[in-house]
Structures are given as structure tokens and as C-alpha cells.
Scaffold this motif. Structure first.
Motif, PDB file in Angstrom:
ATOM      1  N   ILE B  48       0.849  -1.205   0.000  1.00 30.70           N
ATOM      2  CA  ILE B  48       0.000   0.000   0.000  1.00 30.70           C
ATOM      3  C   ILE B  48       0.883   1.253   0.000  1.00 30.70           C
ATOM      4  O   ILE B  48       0.635   2.211  -0.745  1.00 30.70           O
ATOM      5  CB  ILE B  48      -0.948  -0.002   1.221  1.00 30.70           C
ATOM      6  CG1 ILE B  48      -1.942  -1.167   1.113  1.00 30.70           C
ATOM      7  CG2 ILE B  48      -1.682   1.328   1.361  1.00 30.70           C
ATOM      8  CD1 ILE B  48      -2.932  -1.080  -0.024  1.00 30.70           C
ATOM      9  N   ALA B  49       1.940   1.228   0.824  1.00 29.54           N
ATOM     10  CA  ALA B  49       2.846   2.376   0.884  1.00 29.54           C
ATOM     11  C   ALA B  49       3.467   2.634  -0.487  1.00 29.54           C
ATOM     12  O   ALA B  49       3.536   3.770  -0.965  1.00 29.54           O
ATOM     13  CB  ALA B  49       3.940   2.123   1.922  1.00 29.54           C
ATOM     14  N   TRP B  50       3.892   1.552  -1.138  1.00 30.58           N
ATOM     15  CA  TRP B  50       4.518   1.671  -2.472  1.00 30.58           C
ATOM     16  C   TRP B  50       3.504   2.163  -3.502  1.00 30.58           C
ATOM     17  O   TRP B  50       3.788   3.072  -4.287  1.00 30.58           O
ATOM     18  CB  TRP B  50       5.083   0.313  -2.887  1.00 30.58           C
ATOM     19  CG  TRP B  50       5.475   0.259  -4.329  1.00 30.58           C
ATOM     20  CD1 TRP B  50       6.595   0.771  -4.899  1.00 30.58           C
ATOM     21  CD2 TRP B  50       4.723  -0.326  -5.403  1.00 30.58           C
ATOM     22  NE1 TRP B  50       6.605   0.546  -6.254  1.00 30.58           N
ATOM     23  CE2 TRP B  50       5.472  -0.121  -6.588  1.00 30.58           C
ATOM     24  CE3 TRP B  50       3.510  -1.007  -5.484  1.00 30.58           C
ATOM     25  CZ2 TRP B  50       5.027  -0.577  -7.838  1.00 30.58           C
ATOM     26  CZ3 TRP B  50       3.075  -1.453  -6.727  1.00 30.58           C
ATOM     27  CH2 TRP B  50       3.836  -1.232  -7.879  1.00 30.58           C
ATOM     28  N   TYR B  51       2.302   1.567  -3.482  1.00 29.91           N
ATOM     29  CA  TYR B  51       1.302   1.883  -4.505  1.00 29.91           C
ATOM     30  C   TYR B  51       0.882   3.361  -4.420  1.00 29.91           C
ATOM     31  O   TYR B  51       0.802   4.053  -5.434  1.00 29.91           O
ATOM     32  CB  TYR B  51       0.080   0.974  -4.338  1.00 29.91           C
ATOM     33  CG  TYR B  51      -1.004   1.256  -5.354  1.00 29.91           C
ATOM     34  CD1 TYR B  51      -0.853   0.840  -6.674  1.00 29.91           C
ATOM     35  CD2 TYR B  51      -2.146   1.955  -5.000  1.00 29.91           C
ATOM     36  CE1 TYR B  51      -1.831   1.117  -7.623  1.00 29.91           C
ATOM     37  CE2 TYR B  51      -3.124   2.242  -5.931  1.00 29.91           C
ATOM     38  CZ  TYR B  51      -2.968   1.815  -7.246  1.00 29.91           C
ATOM     39  OH  TYR B  51      -3.932   2.097  -8.175  1.00 29.91           O
ATOM     40  N   LEU B  52       0.616   3.812  -3.199  1.00 35.22           N
ATOM     41  CA  LEU B  52       0.179   5.207  -3.047  1.00 35.22           C
ATOM     42  C   LEU B  52       1.278   6.171  -3.483  1.00 35.22           C
ATOM     43  O   LEU B  52       1.000   7.187  -4.118  1.00 35.22           O
ATOM     44  CB  LEU B  52      -0.234   5.480  -1.600  1.00 35.22           C
ATOM     45  CG  LEU B  52      -1.756   5.425  -1.380  1.00 35.22           C
ATOM     46  CD1 LEU B  52      -2.281   4.017  -1.501  1.00 35.22           C
ATOM     47  CD2 LEU B  52      -2.129   6.024  -0.044  1.00 35.22           C
ATOM     48  N   ASP B  53       2.507   5.831  -3.146  1.00 36.83           N
ATOM     49  CA  ASP B  53       3.613   6.720  -3.484  1.00 36.83           C
ATOM     50  C   ASP B  53       3.848   6.762  -4.996  1.00 36.83           C
ATOM     51  O   ASP B  53       3.895   7.830  -5.598  1.00 36.83           O
ATOM     52  CB  ASP B  53       4.874   6.240  -2.750  1.00 36.83           C
ATOM     53  CG  ASP B  53       6.081   7.108  -3.061  1.00 36.83           C
ATOM     54  OD1 ASP B  53       5.892   8.246  -3.514  1.00 36.83           O
ATOM     55  OD2 ASP B  53       7.214   6.646  -2.852  1.00 36.83           O
ATOM     56  N   PRO B  60       6.399   9.529  -0.181  1.00 31.67           N
ATOM     57  CA  PRO B  60       6.705   8.368   0.659  1.00 31.67           C
ATOM     58  C   PRO B  60       6.104   8.431   2.065  1.00 31.67           C
ATOM     59  O   PRO B  60       5.706   7.403   2.612  1.00 31.67           O
ATOM     60  CB  PRO B  60       8.239   8.365   0.723  1.00 31.67           C
ATOM     61  CG  PRO B  60       8.662   9.736   0.342  1.00 31.67           C
ATOM     62  CD  PRO B  60       7.608  10.275  -0.554  1.00 31.67           C
ATOM     63  N   TYR B  61       5.981   9.624   2.652  1.00 34.49           N
ATOM     64  CA  TYR B  61       5.499   9.708   4.036  1.00 34.49           C
ATOM     65  C   TYR B  61       4.005   9.392   4.123  1.00 34.49           C
ATOM     66  O   TYR B  61       3.579   8.606   4.976  1.00 34.49           O
ATOM     67  CB  TYR B  61       5.801  11.088   4.615  1.00 34.49           C
ATOM     68  CG  TYR B  61       7.272  11.308   4.833  1.00 34.49           C
ATOM     69  CD1 TYR B  61       7.914  10.786   5.956  1.00 34.49           C
ATOM     70  CD2 TYR B  61       8.037  12.004   3.900  1.00 34.49           C
ATOM     71  CE1 TYR B  61       9.273  10.962   6.144  1.00 34.49           C
ATOM     72  CE2 TYR B  61       9.392  12.186   4.079  1.00 34.49           C
ATOM     73  CZ  TYR B  61      10.014  11.661   5.204  1.00 34.49           C
ATOM     74  OH  TYR B  61      11.359  11.818   5.382  1.00 34.49           O
ATOM     75  N   VAL B  62       3.225  10.001   3.224  1.00 31.36           N
ATOM     76  CA  VAL B  62       1.783   9.712   3.212  1.00 31.36           C
ATOM     77  C   VAL B  62       1.565   8.239   2.870  1.00 31.36           C
ATOM     78  O   VAL B  62       0.724   7.557   3.473  1.00 31.36           O
ATOM     79  CB  VAL B  62       1.048  10.620   2.192  1.00 31.36           C
ATOM     80  CG1 VAL B  62      -0.415  10.224   2.064  1.00 31.36           C
ATOM     81  CG2 VAL B  62       1.172  12.070   2.609  1.00 31.36           C
ATOM     82  N   GLY B  63       2.359   7.735   1.914  1.00 31.92           N
ATOM     83  CA  GLY B  63       2.256   6.321   1.546  1.00 31.92           C
ATOM     84  C   GLY B  63       2.519   5.422   2.746  1.00 31.92           C
ATOM     85  O   GLY B  63       1.769   4.470   3.002  1.00 31.92           O
ATOM     86  N   ALA B  64       3.567   5.753   3.498  1.00 36.65           N
ATOM     87  CA  ALA B  64       3.928   4.930   4.657  1.00 36.65           C
ATOM     88  C   ALA B  64       2.815   4.956   5.708  1.00 36.65           C
ATOM     89  O   ALA B  64       2.453   3.915   6.275  1.00 36.65           O
ATOM     90  CB  ALA B  64       5.236   5.431   5.259  1.00 36.65           C
ATOM     91  N   LEU B  65       2.261   6.137   5.946  1.00 34.51           N
ATOM     92  CA  LEU B  65       1.171   6.246   6.939  1.00 34.51           C
ATOM     93  C   LEU B  65      -0.064   5.463   6.486  1.00 34.51           C
ATOM     94  O   LEU B  65      -0.713   4.791   7.290  1.00 34.51           O
ATOM     95  CB  LEU B  65       0.807   7.723   7.158  1.00 34.51           C
ATOM     96  CG  LEU B  65       1.815   8.520   7.982  1.00 34.51           C
ATOM     97  CD1 LEU B  65       1.417   9.990   8.019  1.00 34.51           C
ATOM     98  CD2 LEU B  65       1.916   7.975   9.411  1.00 34.51           C
ATOM     99  N   LEU B 130      12.631   6.582   3.101  1.00 35.69           N
ATOM    100  CA  LEU B 130      12.117   7.836   3.643  1.00 35.69           C
ATOM    101  C   LEU B 130      13.220   8.892   3.654  1.00 35.69           C
ATOM    102  O   LEU B 130      12.951  10.087   3.576  1.00 35.69           O
ATOM    103  CB  LEU B 130      11.550   7.604   5.042  1.00 35.69           C
ATOM    104  CG  LEU B 130      10.328   6.656   5.057  1.00 35.69           C
ATOM    105  CD1 LEU B 130       9.852   6.395   6.465  1.00 35.69           C
ATOM    106  CD2 LEU B 130       9.187   7.208   4.219  1.00 35.69           C
ATOM    107  N   ILE B 131      14.478   8.444   3.769  1.00 44.09           N
ATOM    108  CA  ILE B 131      15.611   9.368   3.662  1.00 44.09           C
ATOM    109  C   ILE B 131      16.602   8.773   2.668  1.00 44.09           C
ATOM    110  O   ILE B 131      17.049   7.637   2.845  1.00 44.09           O
ATOM    111  CB  ILE B 131      16.307   9.580   5.026  1.00 44.09           C
ATOM    112  CG1 ILE B 131      15.306  10.133   6.047  1.00 44.09           C
ATOM    113  CG2 ILE B 131      17.494  10.522   4.885  1.00 44.09           C
ATOM    114  CD1 ILE B 131      15.878  10.303   7.438  1.00 44.09           C
TER     115      ILE B 131
END
Lengths: 411, 291
Positions: B48-53, B60-65, B130-131
Motif C-alpha cells: 500500500i505504501a509503495w502503490y500510493l507513493d 513516501p510519508y503519506v504512503g507509509a502512513l 524515507l531518507i
């Protein structure tokens, strides 16, 4: 029912039985089986390439009026699943030919079944030399098999030809480390690399083979870095994302070239978050590069239909479906041997180049003919998110350039 | 130089292993559930994190959340839709419930794997770090993301330690793991405690999944391996023991790293599995296990 009525009904039924097969024959589709690994980038490309070719052939009137009907089966990278679906497609679906798989181990398992069932089988993504050597070994029994892609020996030769023209002649690179996944197709590939890389002026410092399930490539890159080569010559198809991402994230100061099969599709750019920038890979063709008049119309149609660019196996499968359709027209039969003999006479312009198969006497019997007049493939490099062709030079639309963390030798 | 490299790489891998296995052992320790869908939940978070990003461009931050949130929901679905109905079922004999839960979560994990494969294909992906960038630690070039991952993982584990040992609700969790019946007799609702521990578990699995996805990649094919790796570490450390899990994670992480560097990367998982067999033979309850 009276005797008269019964006779009339029987006559009607008889007439219907006489007419229906003829009518059905006219619209009766020709079934072609596709076996592939749908969950993977090259496997999905096989299914997509076949689908696009079949749709275009059917839109143009099919094969003497009969449409092609594809039966696409996912073998889940399993030889057992592949054999079962191969048998089912032959016996239940009555497929006149079967096309597919990019996994050499799967193709090697299917070859004896193609021979036993007398089923024409075109392999369109797997590269092990053994695939066409198997045909040569007992040609009469194994003649049903066509290796509609380049054997690994030719892939190695193409990588060496491309490396000579770019890495050696343009960037004066002198040393390489071969880094290949441990699979059937990379054994002959590595043997080919070991033979031809020194000839073009790239000294091979080491040959590293790793298990396809390797998750952390840091130790391998550390080892390579200590050897200080100019370039890593890869042999990757089953893996691709993780070694590419770690190469970029760890800023390994060595160029990455060779064959990174998954990098042939733009899906790979997203999967690696752009870590593939600067990666060079051998492929059958590149977007935007007109190897033949058919290449660009194919890539445009593919992108329009599927929304992303074709991987290498889409080109070879698309060409294979057209070669099969052409053979079926010439053979005027759907029986195995006439199809085989017609395929042997294939002489057509495909998306990858001029398509023709080698004869029985060749070591790689029924494999694609290799060379500037036939098929050589291309070397492409990811530059600013785009696949650019850097070899053959006459087709190149960009010159190779490397990320900042890769030092380029001075002449 | 090689020793420092092994120290750094081993530390990053071990910390991720610890974080990944912590929720797994916490759930077992408190509620007695061996959740064999664990790898599936971690991969959901990463995908999900990858797909959203990458596909929706959220960054990446919104994706991770978002990955974290979806993993939490998936954990609650696992509890509410799979585990709890079996535990409350009268059709399942009490002495067989653990086995039924084990089987059901295993099948749920397979379903998650197939669903992810269908939705995203089984080609691996990598979550954007993320960094970005690298730093030199004693001459060893190290991705900053690797240090960030270790820092986040230790911060999360520290927060968990504080929660369990310094808060009222944490003491209830401990009590539930030691004597759930006594807790019920004191008037506490076990269901609420179990729900709370599944929420913590969902967050831990989500954080571990996203971080792992940015370090070693992710994909539907990773599901069985991640479950297996958490299972190995937890059994080695002692089922239900948080400190045992931490120690086992570092033992496994460093044995694997040493093998990869000094023997062969292809054999990195073998010595840890041999050690597991030896520990099960010599000390079946694991290094610090109580049960």
C-alpha cells in the motif's frame, strides 16, 4: 409421430448434420495455447503480446476466415502446473500450437511433452542453450519445438557486441565482474561472457553466481567493490528489483550492464522507485526505436492497450503469434507436421528484426537466426526515467551516461 | 573494514527482524494466538505504501502512513473475522481451538498472498526510502535509510517497553499473559485487552512491513518467508518472550550476516535454521521461554 413425419424429421436432422459442420468450420476458431507466468513482468508480457497479436490478426480477417482463440494459462512458475496445463490445452482445448514461458526450467520440462504429443511449441522468453540443442539432438522426434527467442549464447554475444561499442570504445572500460542468478539460462550465458568479454577488452575479475531468492546483495556488492571493476555484467531475469535498488541505494561505484531482463519494461521503473536510472540492459527492442517498420506500431499499440511499455518477451511472443498465423495460412492445415514444415520456412519481418529459424543441422536447431540481417536485440539504458537505445549504434537515440556515483575511467 | 561492514549490516537486519517478530510474540504471549498470516500483514503495509507513493503520487510519508493504517485494519479484520469467531465458537472443542486458529490464520495468510498477487502481480517492489543518500561510518559507505530504519525500530521498541512496563494498560497486558483467568475474576474484560493488543500488533507489523519494504523490498512472494522468519526467531527466543525475541533476532541476524559475508550469500539462512533445530532439541521452550 407418423412414419412420414419421422422420415421428414430424420431428413431434416441429416441435412442439418451435413450443413452444420461446414458452417461451424467457417467460424470455428483456431485455438492457440499460451503458457506463462502471469504474475511476473516477462510472463505478463507474453500473455499481453499474444493477446495483441491475436486481436490484430482477427481484426484483419483471421486465418482464412477463422479467428484465433487464445487459451491463456498461468503456470505459476511451476513445471508441474505447466505440464498439466500443456496437456489440458492439447487434449481438451485442441490447441494447434502452444506458445510461451520465459523460464528455461519450465520450457525444458515442456519440451518432451511437445515431442510426445506432436504439438508445435514456440518458446518465446526462455534462453537456455539446451532448449534448441534438445531439438538438434533428436531432430525427427523433437522437431515440433521452436526456440522463438535467442539462445543464451547469442544473448552473451549481443552483450559483448554492445559492450565493445559502448563501454570499451566510448568509455575505455577494461575490467568486469560477471554477476548472474543461478538458473539454467545463465550457465551458457556465463560461459559465453567468459569467452567473449576478454576478446572485446574487458578482463573478467570474478564470476559470481547467487541464489535467485537472495534478499540482501550488500555482501556481494562489497566483494565486487573490493575488486574495483569498471562494470558489473549481469545475468538477471528471475531477480531484478532488489539487486538494482541496493546498487543504487548503496551507490556502488561500478557501472551496471549486461542483461537485467525486468528492466526492459517501464513497470520496472515504478517497482524500483527509479533506482534503475543508469542501468544498461540487453533487450529484444526498445520503445521509440524502429528496428523494423513493425516495431513502433507494435509498441504504440501495446502502450495504448495495456498502459505501459512491453518487456522483451512481448516482442518475441507477438512475432511468434504472427509467424504461427503465417505458417497456418501457408500450411492450409492445422495438423502438427504441416505447421512445423511451414514454420521452418518462416521468412518475415517482425518487431525484433528479420524472423527466420535455423535448420536441423545447426547446434541451435529451430532457434531464431542471429546477426545484423536477422535479430540481434538492442542495448538500452534508463536515462531520466526513459529507456534509451544505446546500441546498435545505427539505431541509437542516446549515448550512454552513468549516475554520479559511477566513476568513468579516463582514456 | 569487513568487520565493521558486518557489524553495521548485521545490526540493521537484526533490528528489522526484531521489530517484525515483536508483534508476533506479543500476540502469542498475551492471547495465545500464533498468527500465521503475519507475513501477509507486513506485505500489505509495504504494498500500500509503495502503490500510493508511485501510482497516486502521494509521496513516501503519506504512503507509509496509509500502509500503516491499512495494516492496522487488516490486523483487526484478522482478529475480528478469523481469530475471535473460532475462539468463541461452541462447535470447536476448547482443547482444539489453538490448532484451529493456527490453521485458519495460515489459510488467511495464503488468501492475502493470492489477493496481493492478483492486485499487484507477484513481482517484487521496493518502498521508497524515507531518507535518501549515504554516509560513511568508519570508512563504510552506509545508506542513511539503514540508520533511519534502525533508529525508528529502536524507538518503537522503546515505546513498547514503556507501554508494557510503565502504564496501567501495559500491566494489564502482562497480567493477561501470565494469568488471564485471574484478570477476568478481577472484573477486567479480556476481549478489550485482546482488542488493544491486536491494535498494537497491527501498528508494529505495519511499521516493520514498510521499513522492511524500503530495505529488502516486498511482494506477495515474500509472505511465507516473512512469517517463517518471525516464527523462527520467536521459537528460538521462546514463544511469548519479548526479551527472548530481541536476543534471538540479533543472534539470527548476525549469524545470517556472517554467513553471507564469510561463506556465501546463498547460504545465509542455513546456519540459523540449524541452530533452531539444536535449540528445539536441547531446550524446547526456547532461550527465554516460559511455556
Amino acid at each position: 409421430m407418423s412414419r412420414k413425419k419421422t422420415a421428414f424429421a430424420a431428413a431434416l436432422a441429416g441435412a442439418a448434420m451435413a450443413v452444420v459442420p461446414v458452417a461451424a468450420q467457417a467460424a470455428n476458431p483456431i485455438v492457440v495455447g499460451i503458457t506463462s507466468e502471469i504474475g511476473t513482468i516477462p510472463g505478463k508480457a507474453i500473455a499481453n503480446g499474444a493477446t495483441l497479436a491475436a486481436e490484430q490478426i482477427n481484426a484483419a480477417g483471421g486465418i482464412d476466415g477463422r479467428p484465433i482463440k487464445l487459451v491463456i494459462e498461468d503456470d505459476h512458475l511451476s513445471t508441474t502446473d505447466a505440464i498439466r496445463s500443456f496437456q489440458r490445452m492439447v487434449r481438451q482445448d485442441h490447441a494447434v500450437a502452444i506458445i510461451g514461458t520465459f523460464v528455461s526450467e519450465v520450457a525444458l520440462a515442456l519440451e518432451p511433452w511437445a515431442a510426445r504429443l506432436h504439438e508445435p511449441y514456440l518458446i518465446t522468453g526462455a534462453a537456455a542453450n539446451e532448449l534448441s540443442e534438445y531439438v538438434h539432438k533428436d531432430f525427427k522426434a523433437h522437431q515440433y519445438i521452436f526456440h522463438a527467442y535467442m539462445p543464451a549464447a547469442y544473448l552473451a554475444r549481443a552483450v559483448c557486441d554492445a559492450s565493445k561499442a559502448t563501454l570499451v570504445d566510448q568509455f575505455h572500460m577494461k575490467t568486469a565482474v560477471v554477476m548472474s542468478e543461478d538458473a539454467a539460462w545463465t550457465k551458457p550465458l556465463d560461459a559465453g561472457y567468459d569467452e567473449c568479454l576478454p576478446k572485446i577488452g574487458l578482463k573478467v575479475l570474478d564470476n559470481i553466481r547467487f541464489a535467485p531468492n537472495t534478499s540482501d546483495f550488500t555482501p556481494i556488492y562489497q566483494k565486487i567493490e573490493q575488486l574495483k571493476p569498471n562494470v558489473i555484467i549481469a545475468g538477471w531475469a528471475h531477480v531484478g528489483v532488489q539487486p538494482t535498488v541496493q546498487w543504487a541505494q548503496q551507490k556502488v561505484p561500478v557501472a551496471l550492464a549486461g542483461i537485467n531482463a525486468q528492466a526492459g519494461s517501464d513497470v520496472f521503473w515504478k517497482a524500483t522507485n527509479g533506482a534503475t536510472e543508469g542501468v544498461i540492459t540487453g533487450s529484444t527492442a526498445a520503445p521509440g526505436v524502429a528496428i523494423t517498420p513493425k516495431t513502433l506500431p507494435f509498441t504504440d499499440a501495446y502502450v495504448k492497450k495495456f498502459g505501459y511499455s512491453p518487456a522483451y518477451s512481448a516482442y518475441s511472443t507477438y512475432d511468434a503469434v504472427y509467424a504461427l498465423a503465417d505458417a497456418l495460412k501457408r500450411a492450409k492445415s492445422t495438423k502438427p507436421l504441416p505447421i512445423v514444415h511451414a514454420l521452418e520456412q518462416t521468412n518475415m519481418v517482425g518487431t525484433q528484426g528479420h524472423i527466420a529459424f535455423q535448420g536441423a543441422k545447426s547446434k541451435f536447431a529451430h532457434a531464431l537466426k542471429y546477426g545484423p540481417d536477422y535479430v540481434t536485440g538492442v542495448a538500452l539504458q534508463w536515462q531520466a526515467g526513459q529507456q534509451k537505445c544505446i546500441w546498435p549504434l545505427k539505431l541509437a537515440n542516446a549515448k550512454a551516461k552513468f549516475p554520479g556515483f559511477v566513476p568513468v575511467p579516463k582514456s | 573494514m569487513l568487520a565493521i561492514q558486518i557489524l553495521i549490516d548485521g545490526f540493521a537486519i537484526s533490528t528489522l527482524y526484531a521489530l517484525g517478530a515483536l508483534g508476533f510474540t506479543l500476540i502469542f504471549g498475551v492471547s495465545g494466538v500464533l498468527n500465521l498470516a503475519h507475513g501477509g500483514l507486513m506485505v500489505i503495509a509495504a504494498m500500500i505504501a509503495w502503490y500510493l507513493d508511485t501510482s497516486l503520487g502521494t509521496g513516501p510519508y503519506v504512503g507509509a502512513l496509509a500502509g500503516l493504517a491499512v495494516c492496522l485494519v487488516a490486523a483487526l479484520v484478522t482478529y475480528g473475522g478469523i481469530v475471535r469467531p473460532i475462539e468463541n465458537s461452541r462447535a470447536v472443542p476448547a482443547h482444539e481451538r489453538e490448532l484451529f486458529v493456527l490453521t485458519a490464520t495460515l489459510l488467511w495468510g495464503v488468501m492475502i498472498q493470492e489477493a496481493l498477487s492478483y492486485a499487484f502481480t507477484n513481482s517484487p517492489i521496493t518502498v521508497q526510502p524515507l531518507i535518501a543518500g549515504t554516509v560513511s561510518i568508519l570508512g563504510v559507505r552506509t545508506p542513511i535509510n539503514e540508520i533511519f530504519i534502525a533508529a525508528v525500530a529502536w524507538a518503537v521498541m522503546g515505546a513498547l517497553w514503556l507501554l508494557v512496563n510503565r502504564t496501567q494498560v501495559g500491566r494489564r497486558l502482562l497480567a493477561a499473559s501470565i494469568n488471564p483467568r485471574a484478570l477476568t475474576l478481577l472484573g477486567f474484560e479480556l476481549d478489550r485487552i485482546y482488542l488493544f493488543v491486536w491494535i498494537i500488533y497491527g501498528l508494529l507489523a505495519g511499521i516493520a512491513g514498510v521499513l522492511l519494504g524500503s530495505f529488502l523490498g516486498s511482494g506477495s512472494d515474500y509472505v511465507p518467508g516473512l512469517t517463517g522468519s518471525a516464527f523462527t526467531i520467536v521459537v528460538l527466543g521462546g514463544l511469548g518472550s519479548v526479551s527472548g525475541t530481541l536476543i534471538a533476532a540479533y543472534i539470527v541476524g548476525y549469524i545470517e550476516t556472517l554467513t553471507a559475508y564469510l561463506v556465501s550469500p546463498s547460504l545465509r539462512e542455513v546456519p540459523a535454521l540449524i541452530l533452531l533445530v539444536v535449540v528445539i532439541y536441547m531446550r524446547p521452550q526456547g532461550l527465554l521461554g516460559r511455556r
